[in-house]
Design a protein around this motif. Structure first.
Motif, PDB file in Angstrom:
ATOM      1  N   VAL A  73      21.765   3.461 -44.839  1.00 20.03           N
ATOM      2  CA  VAL A  73      20.417   3.418 -44.268  1.00 20.03           C
ATOM      3  C   VAL A  73      19.585   2.335 -44.937  1.00 20.03           C
ATOM      4  O   VAL A  73      18.864   1.578 -44.271  1.00 20.03           O
ATOM      5  CB  VAL A  73      19.724   4.793 -44.406  1.00 20.03           C
ATOM      6  CG1 VAL A  73      18.294   4.729 -43.881  1.00 20.03           C
ATOM      7  CG2 VAL A  73      20.510   5.863 -43.663  1.00 20.03           C
ATOM      8  N   GLN A  74      19.663   2.242 -46.267  1.00 17.60           N
ATOM      9  CA  GLN A  74      18.885   1.241 -46.985  1.00 17.60           C
ATOM     10  C   GLN A  74      19.232  -0.171 -46.513  1.00 17.60           C
ATOM     11  O   GLN A  74      18.342  -0.995 -46.258  1.00 17.60           O
ATOM     12  CB  GLN A  74      19.130   1.361 -48.496  1.00 17.60           C
ATOM     13  CG  GLN A  74      18.632   2.657 -49.121  1.00 17.60           C
ATOM     14  CD  GLN A  74      17.135   2.821 -49.013  1.00 17.60           C
ATOM     15  OE1 GLN A  74      16.375   1.907 -49.332  1.00 17.60           O
ATOM     16  NE2 GLN A  74      16.694   3.972 -48.556  1.00 17.60           N
ATOM     17  N   ASP A 103      17.207  -5.318 -40.728  1.00 16.06           N
ATOM     18  CA  ASP A 103      16.244  -5.401 -39.625  1.00 16.06           C
ATOM     19  C   ASP A 103      14.951  -6.080 -40.078  1.00 16.06           C
ATOM     20  O   ASP A 103      14.368  -6.895 -39.352  1.00 16.06           O
ATOM     21  CB  ASP A 103      15.931  -4.008 -39.088  1.00 16.06           C
ATOM     22  CG  ASP A 103      17.099  -3.399 -38.311  1.00 16.06           C
ATOM     23  OD1 ASP A 103      18.035  -4.159 -37.955  1.00 16.06           O
ATOM     24  OD2 ASP A 103      17.086  -2.170 -38.077  1.00 16.06           O
ATOM     25  N   ALA A 104      14.497  -5.730 -41.303  1.00 20.67           N
ATOM     26  CA  ALA A 104      13.238  -6.296 -41.812  1.00 20.67           C
ATOM     27  C   ALA A 104      13.372  -7.796 -42.043  1.00 20.67           C
ATOM     28  O   ALA A 104      12.453  -8.574 -41.749  1.00 20.67           O
ATOM     29  CB  ALA A 104      12.832  -5.592 -43.103  1.00 20.67           C
ATOM     30  N   VAL A 105      14.503  -8.227 -42.572  1.00 18.83           N
ATOM     31  CA  VAL A 105      14.721  -9.649 -42.815  1.00 18.83           C
ATOM     32  C   VAL A 105      14.777 -10.413 -41.490  1.00 18.83           C
ATOM     33  O   VAL A 105      14.206 -11.510 -41.350  1.00 18.83           O
ATOM     34  CB  VAL A 105      16.008  -9.863 -43.632  1.00 18.83           C
ATOM     35  CG1 VAL A 105      16.414 -11.333 -43.641  1.00 18.83           C
ATOM     36  CG2 VAL A 105      15.804  -9.362 -45.056  1.00 18.83           C
ATOM     37  N   ARG A 106      15.452  -9.840 -40.505  1.00 18.78           N
ATOM     38  CA  ARG A 106      15.521 -10.491 -39.208  1.00 18.78           C
ATOM     39  C   ARG A 106      14.140 -10.600 -38.566  1.00 18.78           C
ATOM     40  O   ARG A 106      13.786 -11.634 -37.987  1.00 18.78           O
ATOM     41  CB  ARG A 106      16.464  -9.714 -38.305  1.00 18.78           C
ATOM     42  CG  ARG A 106      17.941  -9.925 -38.639  1.00 18.78           C
ATOM     43  CD  ARG A 106      18.827  -9.019 -37.829  1.00 18.78           C
ATOM     44  NE  ARG A 106      20.249  -9.322 -38.060  1.00 18.78           N
ATOM     45  CZ  ARG A 106      21.237  -8.507 -37.735  1.00 18.78           C
ATOM     46  NH1 ARG A 106      20.979  -7.315 -37.171  1.00 18.78           N
ATOM     47  NH2 ARG A 106      22.487  -8.864 -37.965  1.00 18.78           N
ATOM     48  N   GLN A 107      13.337  -9.529 -38.677  1.00 20.17           N
ATOM     49  CA  GLN A 107      12.023  -9.530 -38.039  1.00 20.17           C
ATOM     50  C   GLN A 107      11.104 -10.565 -38.668  1.00 20.17           C
ATOM     51  O   GLN A 107      10.364 -11.266 -37.978  1.00 20.17           O
ATOM     52  CB  GLN A 107      11.379  -8.151 -38.142  1.00 20.17           C
ATOM     53  CG  GLN A 107       9.952  -8.092 -37.590  1.00 20.17           C
ATOM     54  CD  GLN A 107       9.235  -6.829 -37.980  1.00 20.17           C
ATOM     55  OE1 GLN A 107       9.827  -5.765 -38.016  1.00 20.17           O
ATOM     56  NE2 GLN A 107       7.945  -6.937 -38.271  1.00 20.17           N
ATOM     57  N   THR A 108      11.148 -10.661 -39.992  1.00 15.37           N
ATOM     58  CA  THR A 108      10.222 -11.553 -40.694  1.00 15.37           C
ATOM     59  C   THR A 108      10.745 -12.978 -40.795  1.00 15.37           C
ATOM     60  O   THR A 108       9.977 -13.903 -41.070  1.00 15.37           O
ATOM     61  CB  THR A 108       9.963 -11.031 -42.118  1.00 15.37           C
ATOM     62  OG1 THR A 108      11.208 -10.979 -42.833  1.00 15.37           O
ATOM     63  CG2 THR A 108       9.333  -9.641 -42.075  1.00 15.37           C
ATOM     64  N   GLY A 109      12.038 -13.156 -40.601  1.00 17.00           N
ATOM     65  CA  GLY A 109      12.628 -14.481 -40.741  1.00 17.00           C
ATOM     66  C   GLY A 109      12.765 -14.929 -42.182  1.00 17.00           C
ATOM     67  O   GLY A 109      12.936 -16.127 -42.464  1.00 17.00           O
ATOM     68  N   MET A 117      18.277   6.274 -39.352  1.00 18.04           N
ATOM     69  CA  MET A 117      18.928   4.967 -39.385  1.00 18.04           C
ATOM     70  C   MET A 117      18.603   4.147 -38.140  1.00 18.04           C
ATOM     71  O   MET A 117      18.516   2.916 -38.190  1.00 18.04           O
ATOM     72  CB  MET A 117      20.441   5.147 -39.541  1.00 18.04           C
ATOM     73  CG  MET A 117      21.193   3.837 -39.761  1.00 18.04           C
ATOM     74  SD  MET A 117      22.862   4.159 -40.347  1.00 18.04           S
ATOM     75  CE  MET A 117      23.537   2.507 -40.438  1.00 18.04           C
ATOM     76  N   HIS A 118      18.400   4.829 -37.020  1.00 21.73           N
ATOM     77  CA  HIS A 118      18.121   4.143 -35.761  1.00 21.73           C
ATOM     78  C   HIS A 118      16.757   4.554 -35.222  1.00 21.73           C
ATOM     79  O   HIS A 118      16.573   4.669 -34.004  1.00 21.73           O
ATOM     80  CB  HIS A 118      19.221   4.457 -34.746  1.00 21.73           C
ATOM     81  CG  HIS A 118      20.598   4.127 -35.221  1.00 21.73           C
ATOM     82  ND1 HIS A 118      21.034   2.833 -35.432  1.00 21.73           N
ATOM     83  CD2 HIS A 118      21.647   4.933 -35.568  1.00 21.73           C
ATOM     84  CE1 HIS A 118      22.288   2.846 -35.873  1.00 21.73           C
ATOM     85  NE2 HIS A 118      22.690   4.108 -35.966  1.00 21.73           N
ATOM     86  N   SER A 119      15.807   4.771 -36.120  1.00 18.62           N
ATOM     87  CA  SER A 119      14.483   5.241 -35.703  1.00 18.62           C
ATOM     88  C   SER A 119      13.621   4.148 -35.095  1.00 18.62           C
ATOM     89  O   SER A 119      12.571   4.416 -34.524  1.00 18.62           O
ATOM     90  CB  SER A 119      13.744   5.854 -36.904  1.00 18.62           C
ATOM     91  OG  SER A 119      13.559   4.876 -37.912  1.00 18.62           O
ATOM     92  N   PHE A 171      11.798   5.952 -44.037  1.00 20.13           N
ATOM     93  CA  PHE A 171      12.999   6.564 -44.601  1.00 20.13           C
ATOM     94  C   PHE A 171      12.781   8.068 -44.762  1.00 20.13           C
ATOM     95  O   PHE A 171      11.649   8.538 -44.918  1.00 20.13           O
ATOM     96  CB  PHE A 171      13.320   5.973 -45.978  1.00 20.13           C
ATOM     97  CG  PHE A 171      13.561   4.501 -45.977  1.00 20.13           C
ATOM     98  CD1 PHE A 171      14.840   3.999 -45.800  1.00 20.13           C
ATOM     99  CD2 PHE A 171      12.517   3.601 -46.157  1.00 20.13           C
ATOM    100  CE1 PHE A 171      15.068   2.628 -45.808  1.00 20.13           C
ATOM    101  CE2 PHE A 171      12.729   2.243 -46.165  1.00 20.13           C
ATOM    102  CZ  PHE A 171      14.010   1.748 -45.983  1.00 20.13           C
ATOM    103  N   SER A 172      13.877   8.810 -44.731  1.00 26.17           N
ATOM    104  CA  SER A 172      13.828  10.242 -45.011  1.00 26.17           C
ATOM    105  C   SER A 172      15.084  10.614 -45.775  1.00 26.17           C
ATOM    106  O   SER A 172      16.200  10.391 -45.298  1.00 26.17           O
ATOM    107  CB  SER A 172      13.741  11.059 -43.711  1.00 26.17           C
ATOM    108  OG  SER A 172      13.814  12.445 -44.007  1.00 26.17           O
TER     109      SER A 172
END
Length: 809
Positions: free
Chosen positions: A724-725, A731-737, A678-680, A685-686
């Protein structure tokens, strides 16, 4: 079309059951002794593991060398095996596609017979033993008496045998020194036959099937069966492509192992929860009978037959019969209660029905027909071509049922059930004519007699169809659904059909690739016909025809290779037969496009989470066709984890729906399970560790003798997955905007996951799109959306396209 008619017929013959790709174009010219085979061109050549790449182009090249085209073909002929499982299905699926595209009959014949005719063609006469390679140190042994007129079978049905057993059986014959051996099995096992004293071998050129051999076998079979005169007793020779199936000689490994497991005195399962079928909504399920069912079956037998002249079987009789090889029994149960059963015994090529009964209060639900279909289906896997049974001449209701399944009276036994109570002997060709259902891929699934003749259209109807174009047919067969859809030029889905196999895989706790491939081969024509009929109804006509289509799209990957090749082979045959362009589609891209069904104005860029039984990944969709995989699972997928946990709990397959239902009633904080990676700091994912943690918890509670609170466990497990999902997606949405977030795949149907995404992203001002529930699981409508876009852009595939099980975005 009748092979033995008064005019010559052009037949295209193919076979991919062995390493030899057999292909020939010939005229079958009527004669006094049947049909004379006049070969115009052949394309036979060695083709190891490249059949799906080379078959259609070989057909086109062979026709061209014969000075003919696809439009000239009057019928298609295919070798039905036995042989390589995948190879046989590629040949049959391609042939079915060709027949559907050409709107011509399809016939099937034995690959072993084709080899025998090749030996005859080489000048050999006398006793011939064909040894087909069955892999796994097994062979398909077939003995023939070859005379001037051709080979005559000395066996009833094709069978499979371990090499030593086959050698021993023939070596024990008094005339074994007269047997001339042939067949591709000799490439591996010639030494074993020589060690047993066999010394006569045909030239190696005659060891493989040929297109001419197939044609000669067909010419003889057609005359012998009198199919041309309207006798529909031979499904492989009826001309209906839905009825041309592989020659089966055994059950799948999973089915054989299951039979062994069910034969144990103690079930090879651990009762962990006390959960019954009702929790999974698995009412009225069918499965093979096991030794633990015999008491309940015997009790039901006594109830059903108490007022009749039939002497009820005891539990001991059922138990003894169940243990016999070649004896097949199935039960129907509802929440653990046996409500019906049926059994049959193999007698050569005939499945003799021993018994069939349904509880008094559960009749007229189609249970008896479904049971007989399962029993005779297993018999067909073991080589049965027919099924017979006896019924009281006074039992009119039972006779009507059997007649609906395809049984016909062939004899009578006076006083069989007591004085004055005769038995009618009834017989049916396999597969049985079971009711057509879109959710079960029955082998017979042809909607109507073949070839289909569309009703005349008015000018207005024809104009409506033409004006809606281009119409594209899409095919999906990546896993355990055989699906097809048709999309029009405006992007509207005008037909959408899905035949699921869940009922066949559920008893194994997951998808069995061998069964999936087999079922696709059986269902594909019925699904095609229903899709064309459904689209026809949309336009106010009885059915569409291939000429109405503009292209054929098909899932190329990723997925189970044995399942993919069936859909692709059919699509390529259909495209070649109807002269349509072919479009290969990425299955994962289809899941992305499925969001358009919910949000038609969705436009990239956006972030998508793909969660299914085989995939868990985050994707940055920069544009349609331009995808960046940000991260994916390094072990189990989300759907896979749900299935494995459900299996450990004894909740059945698929696991997602039942765990979701239980979780809705539970406390998600009751049990703490790990949130792996979750904080990798990345988007990987695992799920393996979480799955192991849940199973360990179950085992520990069982050992301690503590009852498990199923809703709490399900809710806690589900929460660990969702946390986790959602966290990684944020995080992905924030990174890509990105301002849009989408979900795809079977797990996207999970209500808690859908709600968690909407709740979290709602606070961020990000629009969330989740596909309609019907578009989450595998379907062809989403494949049609991608196919249309590629067609509009001119992104077409060629007929050498093959399956890509590891295809990536």
């Amino acid at each position: 079309m009748n092979i033995d008619s008064t005019t010559s017929q052009l037949v295209l013959a193919i076979d991919t059951s062995t390493d030899m790709l057999a292909c020939a174009v010939a005229e079958l010219v009527p004669g006094q002794a049947g049909a004379d085979v006049r070969v115009l061109a052949t394309g036979d050549h060695q083709c190891r593991r490249q059949a799906n790449v080379e078959l259609v182009s070989t057909c086109q090249d062979t026709l061209a060398r014969a000075g003919r085209s696809m439009d000239d073909v009057d019928a298609v002929l295919v070798g039905r095996g036995p042989g390589s499982f995948t190879g046989v299905r590629i040949g049959i699926a391609t042939a079915k596609g060709l027949a559907c595209g050409l709107e011509r009959p399809l016939f099937g014949t034995s690959t072993l017979d084709a080899v025998a005719w090749g030996v005859w063609r080489s000048g050999v006469r006398g006793l011939v033993g064909v040894v087909g390679d069955a892999m796994r140190r097994e062979v398909y042994p077939a003995l023939y008496q070859v005379g001037e007129a051709g080979p005559e079978r000395l066996f009833d049905v094709e069978s499979v045998s371990k090499v030593p057993a086959a050698v021993s059986a023939w070596a024990g014959r008094a005339d074994h020194d007269q047997i001339m051996l042939a067949g591709d099995g000799l490439k591996k096992y010639r030494v074993q036959f020589e060690a047993a004293g066999f010394s006569r071998f045909a030239d190696e050129d005659a060891w493989n099937p040929t297109g001419e051999g197939l044609l000669r076998a067909l010419a003889v079979e057609r005359v012998a069966a009198h199919v041309g005169s309207g006798d529909a007793t031979a499904p492989a020779q009826s001309g209906d492509p839905a009825l041309v199936l592989p020659v089966y000689t055994r059950l799948s490994d999973a089915e054989e192992n299951e039979a062994k497991r069910l034969g144990l005195k103690e079930p090879a399962t651990v009762a962990t929860t006390g959960c019954d079928d009702a929790l999974a909504d698995r009412h009225l399920q069918l499965r093979p009978m096991n030794v633990n069912d015999v008491a309940a079956v015997a009790a039901l037998e006594g109830e059903v037959f108490a007022p009749s002249n039939h002497t009820p079987w005891s539990a001991r009789l059922f138990s003894d019969d169940l243990a016999e090889p070649g004896h097949i029994w199935w039960v129907a149960h509802d929440e653990g209660q046996i409500v019906g059963y049926a059994g049959a015994v193999m007698a050569g090529g005939d499945a003799q029905v021993s018994n069939v009964a349904v509880a008094e209060g559960r009749r007229r639900e189609g249970i008896a027909g479904r049971l007989l279909a399962r029993v005779t289906y297993d018999a067909q896997m073991l080589g049965a071509a027919t099924s017979s049974l006896e019924v009281d001449a006074d039992n009119a209701a039972a006779q009507r049922l059997y007649a609906q399944l395809g049984y016909r009276e062939v004899g009578r036994r006076p006083n069989y059930y007591g004085k004055g109570h005769d038995a009618l002997i009834m017989e049916a060709q396999l597969p049985l004519v079971t009711p057509s259902r879109h959710d079960t891929p029955d082998p017979h699934a042809s909607v109507r007699p073949w070839p289909i003749v569309a009703a005349p259209r008015s000018d207005e109807e024809a104009a409506a169809i033409a004006g809606a174009g281009p119409l594209i047919l899409a095919i999906e067969s990546s896993c355990d659904e055989t699906a097809m859809a048709i999309i029009d030029g405006a992007g509207q889905i005008v037909a959408n059909v899905v035949a699921t196999q869940i009922d066949f895989h559920a008893r194994f706790g997951g998808v069995v690739p061998e069964i999936a491939s087999r079922k696709h081969t059986e269902a594909v024509v019925g699904v095609y016909e229903e899709t064309m009929a459904q689209a026809g109804a949309h336009f106010g006509v009885d059915t569409l025809v291939p000429a109405d289509l503009a292209a054929v799209g098909v899932t190329q990957g990723p997925g189970l290779v044995g399942a993919l090749v069936v859909g692709i082979a059919f699509a390529k045959g259909l495209a070649a037969g109807s002269d349509l362009p072919l479009i290969g589609v990425d299955h994962l891209e289809g899941h992305l496009f499925a969001n358009l069904f919910e949000t038609p104005d969705l436009r990239p860029p956006f972030v998508a989470s793909l969660v299914s039984g085989g995939h868990t990944m985050l994707v940055h969709v920069r544009d349609w066709g331009d995808y960046e995989v940000l991260g994916q699972t390094i072990d189990d997928a989300v759907g896979e984890a749900f299935d494995k946990v459900a299996k450990a709990l004894g909740l059945g397959y698929p696991g997602g729906p039942v765990i979701s239902k239980l979780a809705a009633k539970g406390n998600k904080k009751a049990i703490h399970f790990p949130r792996a990676m979750m904080h990798s700091g990345d988007y990987s994912f695992s799920l393996s560790g979480l799955k192991t943690s849940v199973i360990t918890y179950i085992n520990n509670e069982n050992k301690a003798g503590r009852p498990i609170n199923l809703p709490d466990l399900a809710a806690s497990f589900e929460a660990a997955v969702i946390d986790v999902q959602v966290a990684k997606a944020v995080d992905a949405v924030r990174q890509t905007g990105a301002k849009d977030f989408c979900v795809g795949g079977g797990v996207a149907a999970n209500p808690q996951l859908r709600e968690a995404y909407k709740r979290r992203f709602g606070h961020m001002g990000v629009r969330v799109t989740v596909p309609p529930l019907s578009a989450c699981t595998d379907n062809a409508a989403m494949i049609a959306l991608v196919a249309k876009r590629k067609f509009d852009r001119g992104e077409l595939s060629d007929l050498h396209m093959d399956a890509d099980p590891n295809m990536s975005l």
